[in-house]
Scaffold this active site. Structure first.
Site, short mmCIF file in Angstrom:
data_model
loop_
_atom_site.label_atom_id
_atom_site.label_comp_id
_atom_site.label_asym_id
_atom_site.label_seq_id
_atom_site.Cartn_x
_atom_site.Cartn_y
_atom_site.Cartn_z
N HIS A 58 2.72 -1.66 -2.97
CA HIS A 58 3.78 -1.37 -3.93
C HIS A 58 4.88 -0.60 -3.23
O HIS A 58 4.61 0.37 -2.51
CB HIS A 58 3.21 -0.54 -5.10
CG HIS A 58 4.24 -0.11 -6.08
ND1 HIS A 58 4.50 1.22 -6.38
CD2 HIS A 58 5.10 -0.82 -6.84
CE1 HIS A 58 5.45 1.29 -7.28
NE2 HIS A 58 5.83 0.06 -7.58
N SER A 59 6.13 -1.02 -3.40
CA SER A 59 7.29 -0.29 -2.89
C SER A 59 7.19 -0.12 -1.37
O SER A 59 7.01 -1.09 -0.64
CB SER A 59 7.38 1.05 -3.63
OG SER A 59 8.59 1.71 -3.34
N LEU A 60 7.26 1.11 -0.88
CA LEU A 60 7.20 1.36 0.57
C LEU A 60 5.86 0.89 1.15
O LEU A 60 5.80 0.48 2.31
CB LEU A 60 7.40 2.86 0.85
CG LEU A 60 7.41 3.28 2.32
CD1 LEU A 60 8.59 2.67 3.07
CD2 LEU A 60 7.43 4.79 2.46
N SER B 200 4.37 -1.83 0.58
CA SER B 200 4.47 -3.24 0.97
C SER B 200 5.15 -3.38 2.33
O SER B 200 4.80 -4.25 3.13
CB SER B 200 5.23 -4.03 -0.09
OG SER B 200 6.57 -3.57 -0.19
#
Length: 706
Positions: free
Chosen positions: A352-354, A356
């Site tokens: 999720h977010s960073l 990924s």
């Protein structure tokens, strides 16, 4: 406690006047009386205590976990430290210590209790179990009262609270108003009575469904910036618990046939936490020293969350982060295999977010096995030679020498061979002087460009790049990555899922303008980029692979099998407004022409006819195929070639916004970035793609899905 029960028994043994039974009492009434006085042992259920913000909550184990614990308890081996796995193997219960311990992550130990008697709490009206010893006393007193049919019994709890058993349906608990003091006052029945219940079936507890024992696939989930992962400031552990629970309900709803045929069990999701390791390096103390004292909460929030992005772009802390993520995933994988020796499924990863971006950088730096390299080299030799011949044809076409394509193809001339050609070679191939000069001039100009190119540029080391300048924008996806030693994973992920991911933005900032369509992650063949339309952190990937074509991301189908109603309504209203506009313009034009009836010049008439034809076509378009057009567009969109990054399949998937979210995009932007943990549509796509690799499909294909 035994003395208490003895006093109750001695009181009950005193002779009491019994009302004479009526002479006309039937046998059935006597049987009912016997049944009423028949004692049945209470069925215990096991609970554990969850402490949140200094508030205790008693949560029941699933029925299968409780039965397993009761069986171990009844085996008479309580003196040993028996360990019973619960909650799908994610928690162990140490029976002797009465403790519930997390297996895969750090968490406070929870108290476990074998519960039979409960009283209603003060604050939230939830039932709280009595201690096991006092429950035994209550049960003994209840047994005596039922057997002798004598009620109104008073018991005093260890905390000097009064419990009165009025009858089987009415049992109450009183808080003491006065404690014993110098005057010898004792607890009284004053104060607000609280209900007492016997057995878990009488307290309306939400006992969770057990999880299937068989695990088909394992997914590691990596969080983004900060310790909190959703709008309620919950940890990655709690958010992944939600994701797992949604997956269980989606399996029951959409994979029922496969479950009934025992083809599938479930997918296990395990959280990977790197934030605590990063912030335990002492960097927080250093930051605190230089942080200004004003707007303290905001500055603390920034230090704890947003600075994680800057930490990742620092070579020192980037190494800490990638080491933590890789070692944690390897540790969890080994531990999982130890606890599940029969596991034969695959492993996928989600970020999720960073998180990924961290996973993407790790995956781009994985090394494929040597045997795979050999296979891929053999396969790529033929494809590269074919591709090389096609590139030569492109060059000849550009030089207006297409008629010589067959000659070059016959000689198996690829781009690299072409650049090694001399005039003598071309003459031997039968190429006339004029075309020879053109080709040699082209080769010399390109060679000069290569020598003048910057070191490390693709034109120097990429013989497959074409001459049109577009491919000069190709860069290795590792370009601009922070200098770090990226560790290797102990497994090859089946699929990589990115939720609300800024990968596209980071690649662009690093200087990667385009991703080569032939590029795929070395050890992972699947890649899905899933985002909410209002997520401010999410960016697309496909336009970096196919920049010349404008196309929408794939719309994720709603888990109930259709578009959300407000989106259908919006499409319907748009179509209707186009129809109304076209019909109104047509009517006005006809009325105006019939009103004027003036002859028009030939040129104007021709223009009018052209306009009328164009408008007629626009009028006909929505009327002729109102339903087929979107389907055709969808089919065309799904057939777009977006390269090998996801095995030739589409990469970008957009969620459907909820009706309330469509009122104000800005208001729901933050929620859009944190919505994935409880999104049924996201979970269903993950399950669909995972089980598709095993040849198992949904019960009913969802409309709009690939």
């Amino acid at each position: 406690s035994r003395g208490l029960c003895r006093s109750i028994m001695s009181a009950q043994e005193q002779p009491q006047a019994q009302p004479p039974a009526p002479a006309a009492a039937t046998a059935s009434e006597a049987a009912e009386l016997d049944a009423a006085n028949r004692y049945e042992a209470v069925v215990p259920h096991w609970f554990y205590c969850k402490v949140t913000d200094s508030r205790e909550r008693w949560i029941p184990f699933s029925t299968q976990d409780s039965e397993r614990l009761e069986e171990a308890h009844g085996s008479g081996r309580d003196k040993e430290d028996l360990v019973v796995p619960t909650s799908g193997g994610r928690y162990d219960v140490h029976l002797k210590k009465r403790q519930r311990v997390a297996v895969y992550w750090e968490e406070e130990v929870s108290e476990v209790r074998r519960c039979t008697w409960f009283y209603k709490g003060d604050k939230d009206n939830k039932y709280i179990p009595y201690s096991e010893t006092f429950s035994e006393e209550l049960e003994e007193a209840y047994m005596i009262a039922v057997t002798l049919d004598e009620w109104k019994k008073r018991l005093e709890s260890p905390s000097r609270e009064i419990i009165i058993l009025h009858n089987p349906k009415l049992m109450v608990h009183y808080h003491p108003v006065a404690t014993s003091d110098d005057w010898g006052s004792t607890p009284t029945e004053q104060g607000r009575p609280r209900t007492v219940k016997r057995g878990v079936e009488n307290i309306a507890a939400e006992i969770p469904n057990g999880e299937p024992l068989q695990i088909d696939h394992l997914v590691f989930v990596v969080h983004g910036i900060g310790p909190a992962c959703d709008i309620r400031f919950r940890s990655i552990i709690q958010c992944v618990n939600d994701f797992r629970n949604v997956s269980l309900s989606m399996l029951q709803a959409h994979f029922k046939k496969a479950q009934e045929q025992q083809q599938i069990g479930r997918v296990e999701f395990l959280p990977v936490n790197w934030h605590s390791s990063l912030h335990s390096t002492g960097v927080d103390v250093d930051l605190e020293r230089i942080t200004l004292p004003s707007i303290n909460r905001l500055r603390h929030f920034i230090n704890d969350t947003i600075l994680d992005v800057f930490f990742y772009n620092s070579s020192t802390y980037c190494q800490t982060i990638v080491d933590t993520v890789a070692s944690e995933m390897n540790r969890l994988y080994q531990l999982f295999l130890q606890r599940n020796p029969l596991f034969k499924g695959g492993v996928s990863i989600a970020g999720h977010s960073l998180g990924s971006l961290i996973l993407f950088d790790l995956l781009t730096n994985q090394k494929a096995a040597p045997e795979e390299d050999e296979h891929s080299e053999e396969g790529s030799r033929t494809t590269s030679s074919n591709r090389g011949i096609e590139e030569v044809k492109e060059i000849l076409k550009k030089l207006e020498l297409s008629e010589y394509c067959d000659v070059f193809e016959k000689e198996k001339m690829d781009r690299q061979a072409l650049f090694l050609c001399t005039e003598k070679n071309l003459k031997e191939m039968g190429i006339p002087l004029g075309p020879r000069m053109k080709i040699l001039h082209y080769i010399s100009s390109k060679t000069e460009m290569q020598h003048g190119a910057e070191p490390g540029s693709p034109s120097q080391h990429d013989p497959d790049s074409t001459d049109d300048g577009k491919n000069c924008q190709y860069r290795d996806v590792g370009l601009g990555q922070v200098s770090a030693n990226y560790p290797q994973l102990n497994y090859k992920p089946t699929i990589f899922f990115a939720f609300g991911s800024p990968i596209g933005m980071f690649l662009t900032v690093r200087g990667v303008k385009r991703i080569n369509p032939n590029y795929s992650l070395p050890t992972c063949k699947g890649f899905f980029n899933i985002f909410h339309p209002f997520d401010p952190v999410a960016y697309r990937i496909e336009p970096m692979i196919v920049p010349d074509v404008e196309f929408e991301p794939m719309l994720l189908p709603h888990h109930k099998g259709r578009k959300r109603m407000h989106l259908e309504l919006k499409e319907g209203l748009t179509r209707m407004s186009v129809d109304l506009k076209n019909n109104l313009l047509g009517s006005l034009r006809v009325a105006w022409q019939s009103f004027t009836r003036a002859p028009l010049p030939a040129v104007e008439a021709a223009n009018t006819d052209a306009e009328a034809e164009a408008e007629a076509s626009t009028e006909k378009q929505p009327d002729t195929k109102p339903d087929e057009t979107p389907a055709a567009v969808k089919e065309e969109a799904s057939l777009i070639n977006v390269g090998r990054l996801n095995g030739g399949n589409r990469i970008d998937y957009v969620l459907q916004e909820k009706p309330i979210e469509s009122f104000n995009e800005y208001l729901f932007a933050l929620q859009g970035h944190l919505c994935y943990w409880e999104s049924e549509d996201t979970v269903l796509l993950v399950l669909k793609e995972i089980y598709q690799t095993q040849g198992i499909t949904l019960d009913q294909p969802l409309p709009g899905s690939q």
